[in-house]
Design an enzyme around this catalytic site. Structure first.
Site: not given
Lengths: 99, 135, 110
Positions: C106-110
């Site tokens: 996922p985008t923005g999954c840190i």
């Protein structure tokens, strides 16, 4: 608000859009190839002169000088060095670097 | 309750204050990477619970045009992702009237609901932001 | 990186996410789940299918917060909690479930 433009007005529409979207009382700083917009006879001269009526326009001196355009600056455009650039950023509540 | 991180106290600046962030999109979708990168930054910004606005000016409006089919150029069609923004609580999308008209487009041509602003209204909105980032 | 299944080779990135999304099928999901030590129940499949639909609609894998909210809306509030999703996918619903569903990270999954 401070608007910073680094593209030549004869190559891109960045300066055009910036002038359309900068409100009264805002400041426009021309740097890098953007400084061509501050010179007499350039494609955007009319719009710069119009903008000078209700906002400030600045050009970065080292970039003008580097391009040999230092003697062709439109009247009313203020010249700043790097220190002046920093002051402008600091004294405005926000800034946008147009791409 | 005071939270601490490694002995450093989290001040208000880090924990509570919501800032106004505006992302300005001025590039068409597939000719350069700006549009896609900008969209990714916006999605990531949603995790920080800030007051986010998205603005589409000039060729940036082409990002929102309906009916994009990218199969033949072998590039991912990311236009459906703009429809996901609502689920990310990013609901402030603005388009400049002059840019829209200059491209012979209307809001009916766009894949998401947007608010149309004149350049003067756009100027006012920009001025009230805390942070403005261009793509 | 890659793995073999039923005589076919599947490419993955260095974290084990499937490179070619269209190669995914239920057997691939079962293999990836086993790698993650997740026993797939109907509840797992519900989330996996939801994620595949979400990706199909929006071309991204949702952030956890977004996934939780959307699941709650679609499958009922008792399932729209991170507790429920973490019970199914202990290493993170977005990370682990997305991997099994054959989606990118996922985008923005840190």
């Amino acid at each position: 608000m401070l608007h910073i433009v680094n593209k030549s007005p004869s190559e891109r529409n960045t300066l055009d859009s910036c002038l359309r979207m900068s409100g009264k009382g805002s400041a426009v700083l021309l740097i890098e190839d953007g400084v061509y917009g501050a010179t007499k006879g350039n494609i955007a001269e009319g719009k710069i002169k119009e903008a000078l009526k209700d906002r400030s326009v600045y050009a970065l001196w080292p970039d003008l000088e580097a391009r040999g355009m230092q003697d062709a600056v439109i009247e009313g455009v203020k010249l700043v060095d790097y220190g002046g650039f920093v002051d402008l950023v600091a004294e405005h509540n926000n800034a946008q670097s147009w791409l | 309750m005071t939270e601490t991180t490694g002995g450093v106290e989290l001040d208000e600046e880090m924990s509570g204050v919501i800032k106004k962030f505006m992302f300005v999109n001025r590039k068409a979708p597939y000719g350069t990477i700006y549009a896609l990168e900008g969209l990714e930054v916006v999605l990531i910004s949603a995790a920080f619970d800030q007051d986010v606005s998205l603005v589409f000016l000039d060729d940036g409006i082409y990002q929102l045009v309906k009916g994009q089919h990218t199969k033949a150029i072998d590039v991912k069609n990311f236009s459906p992702t703009y429809r996901a923004l609502e689920g990310y609580d990013i609901e402030k999308l603005y388009v400049e009237k002059e840019s829209l008209e200059a491209r012979n487009l209307t809001v009916d041509n766009l894949i998401v609901p947007v608010e149309v602003l004149t350049s003067a209204e756009m100027a006012a909105l920009m001025t009230e932001q805390d942070v403005v980032i261009s793509f | 990186m890659s793995f073999e299944l039923n005589g076919k080779t599947y490419e993955t990135d260095e974290e084990g996410y499937l490179i070619n999304l269209s190669e995914w099928n239920e057997d691939v999901a079962k293999y990836l789940a086993a790698e993650e030590k997740v026993d797939l129940s109907d509840n797992h499949w519900e989330v996996i299918n939801f994620l595949r639909e979400y990706y199909n609609d929006y071309q991204i894998a949702p952030a956890v917060r977004v996934l939780t909210k959307a699941i709650g809306k679609k499958l009922g509030p008792e399932k729209g909690s991170s507790k429920y999703l973490y019970e199914l996918f202990p290493y993170g619903p977005a990370k682990q479930a997305c991997k099994i569903a054959g989606l990118p990270k996922p985008t923005g999954c840190i």
